[in-house]
Design an enzyme around this catalytic site. Sequence first.
Site, mmCIF file in Angstrom:
data_model
loop_
_atom_site.group_PDB
_atom_site.id
_atom_site.type_symbol
_atom_site.label_atom_id
_atom_site.label_comp_id
_atom_site.label_asym_id
_atom_site.label_seq_id
_atom_site.Cartn_x
_atom_site.Cartn_y
_atom_site.Cartn_z
ATOM 1 N N LYS A 37 -14.585 -6.241 11.503
ATOM 2 C CA LYS A 37 -13.849 -6.703 12.664
ATOM 3 C C LYS A 37 -14.712 -7.503 13.441
ATOM 4 O O LYS A 37 -15.800 -7.105 13.603
ATOM 5 C CB LYS A 37 -13.154 -5.591 13.415
ATOM 6 N N ARG A 55 -2.856 0.595 4.730
ATOM 7 C CA ARG A 55 -1.858 0.594 3.556
ATOM 8 C C ARG A 55 -2.291 1.437 2.440
ATOM 9 O O ARG A 55 -1.576 1.834 1.499
ATOM 10 C CB ARG A 55 -1.311 -0.823 3.377
#
Length: 483
Positions: free
Chosen positions: A263, A337
């Site tokens: 990130k 996920r």
Amino acid sequence: MNFKISNAYQAESLVLIPVLKTDDYAIFLKNILEKYKMNIPNIENDFSADIKSMLILYTPTHKIALLGLGKKYEENELIRAFRFFFLKQKNALQGKIGLEIQHIPDNYLSEIVNGILLGSYDSQLHKTEKKQEKNWFLNAESEVTFYTNISKEKSIILIDKGQKIATSQMSIMDLVNDAPNYKTPKTLIEWAKKSGEINGFDVKILDKAQLEKEKLGCLLAVGNAGRVEPALILLEYKPKNSRKKIGLVGKGITFDNGGVSIKGSTNMHFMKSDMGGAAAVLGAIETAAKLQLDIHLVCAVPVAENLLGSNAYLPGDVLTSYLGKTVEVIDTDAEGRLIMADALTYLNRNYSPEILIDIATLTGSAVRTFGYAAAALLTNNEELAKNLYDSGLKTGEKLWRLPLWDDYEDDISSDVADVRNFSGKDMAGCIAAGKFLEVFTEKHQAYAHLDIAGTAFKVTEFSTMHISTAFGVRLFLDFFDKV
Ligand code: BES
Ligand code: ZN
Ligand code: ZN
């Protein structure tokens, strides 16, 4: 801090009077003034009764605070108003306080208590000098007397409920707000074990060796570069008689730097809150156990750190999930996920819940769609959708639905593996993540996914920086009443 009930004034240091902004609230104010022997013409010009508005009045015998509640009684608005008042006033309050609530419907007493106690919450977790010498909440003399006609028995239940919920909320707020060098997968495991012992629910941990044995390949891959090993926390609250068996799964990434698909550093520190879903599940099972609810809860909380290192999983890797399906990793920042996929299948196969709900700070897409105001709700079960939506409105932990249509299946199909974890396109990200998770529920007929990326940790009226909201706890409690 103590709560008491009485039917009249008893020489308190302050009388707090909550005021609803009805069309004729001026008449209500006039009656109040008469009761306390005051004469202030047109007081409504000085006090709007809008939510959180306040006016302090002094008489020779009383100090009175009017607190605005806004236009109608709503659980969340009551909690907000009381939390705000007690937070802002806690260094000015003294000893015993009286609270006029005769005009408020009885059942809201638990929300009022909930709000008052949340007013004591501060996130000074690591301050070496805490500024709280005058903090009313820490004074042994502090007491709130509710002026009410509610029966003693009923008030005890409602006060107790408000206290139980608030203390669990504050406990998980501490978890979410804590720093990643103090909070690792181990911290969540210890929290769960301790709470289970105190409150009476079972906690079982699948450690790394057991995850390997049971082949939770996605959770293992994500946690591989963590400083602390990944694990799956399994929690079960089983009362003697239960109406329904509900499964909850919460994302427990204690820090998410994105891994190899790293990130940007702006706001990366917010990613200490990437376990907001785990916190919601822990808070929900803790309060359900404390309140001895008649529902059977089975929960799975996958915990891991998503970090970067030479043993980190790679974009392009193909993982084998617990379900047995293979997953192509397009982006290691779509780690939530992956760990949720294994946890969902594990809980579903081994505990067979009648209703299966997951809650996760899953996508930036949910934040771009709903901002901080609502979390995304994805389900193909209409009854579940309605109940969750209604609970969201009632508790103020709002949900808004997005589709789980097969139109979005292409977003998760892969050439080399059964599915991929990211479409590569900056489109419909929240829905694609939901479609991905759905695969791992093996067509469970009552499944819902909640994406709380925007609502778990945010700037609120109670803070200057981002803080935890404990989103999910009151939502789940209300939902349990409906099933
Ligand atoms: N933890 C983040 C999602 C998130 C974003 C939570 C903002 C709270 C606030 C998640 O793991 C993530 O990084 N998602 C990526 C997925 C993408 C790479 C497919 C995202 O949403 O950008
Ligand atoms: Zn991520
Ligand atoms: Zn994440």
